[in-house]
Design a protein around this motif. Structure first.
Motif, PDB file in Angstrom:
ATOM      1  N   LEU A 135     -11.424  14.622  26.805  1.00  0.00           N
ATOM      2  CA  LEU A 135     -12.158  14.690  28.069  1.00  0.00           C
ATOM      3  C   LEU A 135     -13.603  15.107  27.842  1.00  0.00           C
TER       4      LEU A 135
ATOM      5  N   SER B   9     -15.609  12.440  25.842  1.00  0.00           N
ATOM      6  CA  SER B   9     -15.916  11.263  26.654  1.00  0.00           C
ATOM      7  C   SER B   9     -17.021  11.552  27.651  1.00  0.00           C
TER       8      SER B   9
ATOM      9  N   LEU C  96     -12.284   8.584  29.382  1.00  0.00           N
ATOM     10  CA  LEU C  96     -12.280   9.668  30.363  1.00  0.00           C
ATOM     11  C   LEU C  96     -11.136   9.505  31.355  1.00  0.00           C
TER      12      LEU C  96
END
Length: 273
Positions: free
Chosen positions: A9, A12, A174
């Motif tokens: 996360l 990204s 993501l």
């Protein structure tokens, strides 16, 4: 597994923001600063009105403590949207980029203040220092932007071409990471009540309305600000959410972003007609 997803996360997000920087020029940085009226309305919408709506919803809706914690994170995590690839179709690129940088700088001061001021009313405890926010925003937002802009300065032709590809790949990672986190910790979603879900959706809709009303005369600026208000800043949100013990707050915040992504996509399609 959760730690791996969190790393994906954060990476990204950083790559996505670097891609934004690679696709824009330094002259766009001061776009909002040269328009104080639009600057004031944009910051007021993101940093005052949306948190005020979140505060009001927490006061009137019968929601559980976990949702209140998520609402606090969402309320204080103002910033420009990470939907830059789709927003490129709008004629507001200078506004969007300037909003990203400006809101990130403002977050360094405002996020800790808002968190400390609202924590008691949201029935949560969060100790978020300014130094923590400064360091994390520098790593996840400001540094990637500078790397992207430096790449554009050194390799203007290739960086502009690669920007779209980088944004597409980082966006896919993501979304995939967010969905994976929700699947891994689906028990937290299963325990979410109808009032809690309704409150999160209501915040999205009110935020879209606030941005639409305060975005100024340019229709594309209004659309961009509406999406910025609704989606909030996922990078800042992760910084705040990790201050809470356990993963429930983080999971609910990610669930909000997935929902906001879907709702704002529908809104963006409608606005482009």
């Amino acid at each position: 597994m959760t730690e791996t997803v969190m790393i994906l996360l954060k990476i990204s997000i950083a790559v996505l923001i670097a891609g934004v920087g690679a696709g824009t020029s330094p002259s766009e940085l001061t776009y909002l600063w040269r328009r104080p009226g639009l600057l004031f309305r944009s910051l007021a919408a993101m940093y005052l009105l949306v948190p005020a709506v979140a505060f009001g919803l927490v006061l009137i809706m019968p929601i559980e403590r976990g949702v209140k914690a998520a609402m606090l994170v969402i309320a204080v995590s103002a910033g420009a949207p990470l939907l830059s690839r789709r927003l490129k179709k709008l004629n507001s690129q200078e506004y969007i980029f300037s909003l990203l940088i400006t809101s990130s700088l403002v977050a360094i001061v405002v996020v800790p203040v808002w968190a400390a001021s609202l924590a008691a009313y949201f029935d949560v405890t969060v100790d978020l220092s300014t130094s923590t926010v400064v360091l994390d925003i520098a790593k996840t937002i400001l540094l990637p932007i500078m790397i992207g802009m430096a790449a554009r300065a050194m390799f203007p032709a290739s960086s502009a071409r690669l920007s779209d590809r980088v944004l597409m790949i980082a966006g896919i990672v993501l979304v995939a990471s967010a969905i994976a986190l929700l699947v891994i910790h689906r028990e937290h979603l299963a325990g979410l009540t109808w009032p809690g879900m309704l409150t999160l959706v209501m915040l999205i809709l009110f935020a879209l309305l606030i941005g639409q009303l305060l975005g100024g005369p340019n229709p594309d600026d209004r659309t961009a600000l509406a999406i910025a208000c609704a989606t909030r800043h996922v990078g800042v949100a992760l910084i705040v959410a990790t201050e809470f013990a356990g993963v429930k707050t983080l999971v609910l915040v990610v669930a909000y972003f997935v929902t906001a992504f879907i709702v704002s996509s529908i809104y963006l399609t409608w606005r482009r007609r």
